[in-house]
Design an enzyme around this catalytic site. Structure first.
Site, PDB file in Angstrom:
ATOM      1  N   GLY A 144      30.594  19.783  48.412  1.00  0.00           N
ATOM      2  CA  GLY A 144      30.727  19.586  46.971  1.00  0.00           C
ATOM      3  C   GLY A 144      29.930  18.398  46.474  1.00  0.00           C
ATOM      4  O   GLY A 144      29.275  18.468  45.424  1.00  0.00           O
TER       5      GLY A 144
ATOM      6  N   ASP B 266      34.313  31.566  59.382  1.00  0.00           N
ATOM      7  CA  ASP B 266      35.631  31.946  58.874  1.00  0.00           C
ATOM      8  C   ASP B 266      35.612  33.412  58.442  1.00  0.00           C
ATOM      9  O   ASP B 266      34.664  33.861  57.781  1.00  0.00           O
ATOM     10  CB  ASP B 266      36.014  31.095  57.656  1.00  0.00           C
TER      11      ASP B 266
ATOM     12  N   LYS C 188      13.737  18.043  66.432  1.00  0.00           N
ATOM     13  CA  LYS C 188      14.478  18.902  67.353  1.00  0.00           C
ATOM     14  C   LYS C 188      15.328  19.911  66.581  1.00  0.00           C
ATOM     15  O   LYS C 188      15.358  21.109  66.911  1.00  0.00           O
ATOM     16  CB  LYS C 188      15.356  18.044  68.265  1.00  0.00           C
TER      17      LYS C 188
ATOM     18  N   CYS D  60      50.829  12.778  31.390  1.00  0.00           N
ATOM     19  CA  CYS D  60      51.566  14.039  31.481  1.00  0.00           C
ATOM     20  C   CYS D  60      53.039  13.772  31.821  1.00  0.00           C
ATOM     21  O   CYS D  60      53.772  13.272  30.979  1.00  0.00           O
ATOM     22  CB  CYS D  60      50.888  14.968  32.481  1.00  0.00           C
TER      23      CYS D  60
ATOM     24  N   HIS E 255      45.602  15.049  30.067  1.00  0.00           N
ATOM     25  CA  HIS E 255      45.034  14.470  31.293  1.00  0.00           C
ATOM     26  C   HIS E 255      43.675  13.834  30.992  1.00  0.00           C
ATOM     27  O   HIS E 255      42.633  14.489  31.120  1.00  0.00           O
ATOM     28  CB  HIS E 255      44.884  15.553  32.368  1.00  0.00           C
TER      29      HIS E 255
ATOM     30  N   GLU F  30      41.968  11.841  32.687  1.00  0.00           N
ATOM     31  CA  GLU F  30      41.132  11.664  33.879  1.00  0.00           C
ATOM     32  C   GLU F  30      40.076  12.754  34.029  1.00  0.00           C
ATOM     33  O   GLU F  30      39.049  12.539  34.691  1.00  0.00           O
ATOM     34  CB  GLU F  30      41.999  11.597  35.140  1.00  0.00           C
TER      35      GLU F  30
END
Length: 537
Positions: free
Chosen positions: A19, A149, A225, A381, A507, A509
């Site tokens: 990410g 996976d 390599k 919140c 929120h 943030e």
């Protein structure tokens, strides 16, 4: 010109920084004048992470249009300085749900529905949808999970098909892998990377660039390599060693030539990267010597990723004031058993959002301590809701006051379920989500912070301030400094006779940026600096 597509995969282990790599590349390409779109594909079967435990998934990041998404979207927004949408986070659950819905509707005309082509076609359609919506020059797509996976296979097959669907010249593959440093041997080892690339090539994807996560830089010989065994150019082996701050990574990637290789391979028409502002920000961050300690009182403090955007927002505000914010993680339930000494010498107290009744009384204790001792306080919140409960109990004398979320039988439900939520039984995607307007009252700390009357913030909640108690609480000194434009919903409260006590239902943030801290975090840290001595930076 049609959009070009960059796919970021990961190998060897999870949590390598796919990410951050994708976000850093996005920042570099944007700084070259390109329009960048970015998205994350998660192979889990959940529709979204909204009902997942923070211990399993970390923070749930909310977009403007109300999508509950992976925390990596927070990195994307903060690094690239863009606002993303629901289309930016696709899960296997959404893909399968869509295909099954189409099958039930009869869209496949009685045909057998299979992973190939139906699931892979749905994945590709969602890849292309982002390009259609925003008309970008480049679409960066991170594939969650690790090569090998089972869950990731349909996504990897879909991105493999893209090179033949739209042309090899419009597709580029980046593989993020691990080059571990063995202290006993005194050298880095390339074998895990070789095996990871072998696994990727076995399903038909030849990486163009390999980003090697490593504890320390390794030699050019080792780059050659890796290039030899993985069949790429040595210059396309990018070293990504451990950095003191994630905000150094774009500069590291630029130094390694990542964006230059991408521009060359995809034949992108753009200028050089303009990273002077970012470089100045990182230099400022490195030169900070003053420290400021903030108590974060929460339920999930053993996993800081549960509060990732809050932590980053505190850092952004710290950079603005030229201080390093050190977080004192306090498990809220501990305050219910005493432990108030943990709050005694901090410069500020923050109570973030959360769900469930465990530790709620400890958060109320923290809000009371901040109110009674004049410590700067920011509630977010649930943090706002519990600040209201605390004020109702200990200032207004409503001793049994509570939120109906935690005590449905409380005689004083100062926090209650939103009316439109009362008939909803499903948990997933049913809260009040996304961007909503808020009107600020002139002369308040909130208005002083924002400098404007109407603001827009992101929400994620079911419960709200009960207006039946508004007159009683405001008569005792609580200030309602922000409401919905129709005055129906209380969005921000503050205390008139306190150095800085502000709590919000939304929120903040989610909208903070490293070079543009959110106004509430900025002023919260400013107040904490004044309390600690020396004033705000």
């Amino acid at each position: 010109m049609p959009a070009k597509f960059i796919f970021v995969t990961g190998g060897v282990t999870s949590s390598l920084g796919k990410g951050i790599t994708a976000a850093s590349l996005g920042r570099l390409l944007k700084s070259r004048g390109l329009k960048v779109a970015i998205q994350k594909f998660d192979p889990y079967i959940n529709i979204d992470p909204g009902t997942m435990s923070p211990y399993q998934h970390g923070e749930v990041f909310v977009t403007d249009d109300g999508a509950e998404t992976d925390l990596d979207l927070g990195h994307y927004e903060r690094f690239i300085d863009i606002s993303l949408t629901k289309a930016s986070n696709v899960t296997a659950g959404k893909v399968y749900w869509s295909v099954i819905t189409k099958e039930r509707r009869g869209d496949f005309l009685g045909g057998t529905v299979q992973v190939i082509p139906h699931i892979t076609n749905e994945i590709k359609a969602r890849l292309l949808r982002v390009a259609e919506e925003s008309d970008p020059d480049v679409v960066i797509t991170e594939i969650g999970g690790t090569v090998g996976d089972i869950e990731s296979l349909p996504f990897l097959e879909a991105i493999r098909q893209m090179k033949s669907d739209i042309g090899r010249d419009r597709v580029l593959y980046i593989h993020v892998t691990l080059v571990p440093y063995l202290r006993a041997a005194g050298e880095a080892k390339t074998k895990p990377t070789q095996h990871s690339v072998k696994e990727l090539r076995s399903i038909g994807i030849q990486p163009d660039i390999i980003v090697c996560r490593t504890e320390r830089p390794f030699s050019r010989e080792m780059e050659e390599k890796i290039a030899l065994f993985c069949d790429i150019d040595p210059d396309a082996v990018i070293q990504a060693w451990d950095a003191d701050s994630i905000y150094e990574v774009p500069l590291m990637m630029q130094e390694e030539g990542l964006d230059s290789i991408v521009v060359e391979r995809l034949k992108l028409n753009c200028g050089p990267a303009q990273m002077d502002d970012w470089r100045a920000m990182v230099a400022k961050l490195k030169n900070i010597t003053r420290h400021l300690e903030i108590a974060l009182v929460g339920k999930y403090v053993t996993l800081p990723d549960a509060y990732l955007s809050v932590v980053e927002s505190l850092r952004h505000a710290g950079m603005y004031h030229n201080v390093q914010v050190d977080i004192r993680w306090i498990y809220s339930a501990d305050l219910e058993r005493g432990g108030l000494e943990q709050l005694q010498d901090v410069a500020g107290i923050l109570v973030p959002g959360g769900f469930g009744d465990r530790g709620v009384e400890g958060k109320i204790i923290a809000a009371r301590y901040a109110r009674e001792h004049g410590i700067p306080f920011l509630g977010i919140c649930l943090g706002m809701q519990l600040a209201v409960v605390e004020f109702a109990r200990h200032v207004c004398g409503l001793e049994a006051a509570n939120s109906s979320e935690f005590n449905p039988e409380t005689p004083h439900p100062v926090i209650d379920l939103l009316p439109e939520q009362k008939e909803i039984e499903d948990k997933g995607g049913t809260m009040r989500l996304g961007l909503y307007p808020c009107r600020l009252q002139p002369g308040t700390r909130a208005h002083q912070a924002y400098g404007e009357e109407i603001i827009y913030e992101r929400h994620r909640h079911r419960y709200e301030f009960n207006n039946n108690y508004r007159a009683e609480l405001t008569a005792r000194g609580m200030v309602i400094s922000g409401t919905s434009p129709d005055d129906r919903l209380v969005e921000i409260i503050e205390l008139a006779d306190h150095p800085w006590f502000v709590a919000c239902q939304f929120h903040p943030e989610f909208k903070s940026r490293p070079n543009r801290p959110h106004p509430l975090f900025r002023d919260f840290i400013g107040a904490a600096c004044r309390r600690a001595g020396g004033g705000a930076g």
